[in-house]
Scaffold this active site. Structure first.
Site, mmCIF file in Angstrom:
data_model
loop_
_atom_site.group_PDB
_atom_site.id
_atom_site.type_symbol
_atom_site.label_atom_id
_atom_site.label_comp_id
_atom_site.label_asym_id
_atom_site.label_seq_id
_atom_site.Cartn_x
_atom_site.Cartn_y
_atom_site.Cartn_z
ATOM 1 N N THR A 189 59.789 60.167 4.233
ATOM 2 C CA THR A 189 58.653 61.003 4.613
ATOM 3 C C THR A 189 58.216 61.908 3.473
ATOM 4 O OG1 THR A 189 60.158 62.658 5.552
ATOM 5 C CG2 THR A 189 59.268 61.016 7.059
ATOM 6 N N TYR B 31 66.438 64.874 18.968
ATOM 7 C CA TYR B 31 66.158 65.676 17.770
ATOM 8 C C TYR B 31 66.550 67.130 17.992
ATOM 9 C CZ TYR B 31 63.490 68.560 14.540
ATOM 10 O OH TYR B 31 63.129 69.520 13.624
#
Length: 310
Positions: A37, A144
């Protein structure tokens, strides 16, 4: 901060690169990033003499080759997407939790002075006790969020058991230049901006009445550095302390860009929280103040950055 040896995991990412920019001239910086990313393009000084870039996955890096030469660690590398963590919970745990524990153990073994950990407001989940204080019980609603809460506990444990100094920063909704419009991590602002600049309908998940507490990337970078220099061990919310609905945010972005396009409403995403607002009183423990009145100026700066790259 000067003449320090600093390790930054995820240093080529949206947040990490801004921290690198602030420290690179006066310190020796080692970045670990697998560029999934992140991007070298995020770094303002990619060829700087003080920079050592290691392209690699934190699940595979031998931290003991790096931490003996490290004073401070900024740990940002993570699977940072809520939807991806729902899809791949085991991988999320391996990247976010197991790798963090290995890094903490290496930091202890090699006498690192302090680690600053990038956590998330998502650990609060659907807790409705607004504004949210760091003492609230974590109520994660996604793998997460659970991984970030787990890491916070490990940090506290390593402090109590081994004396490893730490600060965990719970970011609320970060925005600013270099944010990936394709990222699913707090990406509502870049999604709105890029859609309208391209003449497309922006997408809003749910009814748009969910609220968020937005904080500018420059304040996030400052928070990391202040936390590193402080003697505080514990958790700190990093936010503006003001809430805004997604619908109101869209209107501001639309008006700023002079667009008349209406948004497209989609079903809520699994794991997303409805409301979020921080109690920011703990920021004084790292000598941090955020001027929330600058939001529209910061938004314009962000819009201008997107105009330059699109």
């Amino acid at each position: 901060m000067k003449n320090k040896k600093i390790l930054i995991t995820g240093g080529a990412g949206f947040i990490g690169s801004h921290i690198v920019d602030e420290l690179i001239n006066d310190n020796e910086i080692t970045i670990i990033d697998n560029l999934t990313t992140g991007s070298i393009k995020n770094l303002k000084y990619p060829e700087h003499d003080n920079l050592n870039f290691i392209e690699g996955d934190i699940r595979e890096i031998n931290f003991d080759e790096l931490t003996p030469r490290t004073d401070y660690i900024f740990h940002l590398a993570a699977m940072a997407s809520v939807p991806l963590s729902v899809e791949k919970p085991k991988e999320c745990n391996d990247v976010n939790v197991n790798s963090t524990v290995r890094l903490l153990k290496s930091a202890v073994d090699n006498d690192v002075e302090k680690i600053v950990f990038s956590s998330s407001s998502s650990v609060y989940g659907e807790n409705k006790n607004m504004p949210l204080k760091e003492t609230e019980q974590p109520m994660p609603t996604s793998p997460y969020a659970a991984s970030k809460a787990s890491c916070e506990l490990y940090l506290k444990t390593f402090y109590e058991s081994y004396g490893l100094n730490y600060t965990a920063l719970r970011y609320f909704n970060v925005f600013g230049p270099r944010q990936d419009k394709n990222s699913q991590y707090a990406a509502v602002i870049p999604n709105f901006i890029s859609a309208l600049l391209e003449g497309k309908q922006a997408e809003i998940y749910g009814d748009g009445e969910q609220t968020r507490d937005f904080v500018y990337i420059g304040d996030i970078a400052k928070a990391n550095i202040n936390a590193c220099k402080s003697d505080f061990n514990g958790i700190v919310n990093i936010a503006s302390g003001k809430k805004m609905t997604i619908n109101r945010l869209y209107e501001i972005v639309k008006d700023t860009l002079g667009s008349d396009l209406e948004p497209k409403y989609l079903p809520e995403r699994p794991g997303d929280i409805k409301h979020s607002l921080a109690d920011t009183s703990n920021m004084e423990k790292i000598n941090l103040k955020i001027d929330s009145n600058n939001f529209e100026d910061q938004l314009i700066e962000t819009i201008n950055w997107f105009k330059d790259i699109l």
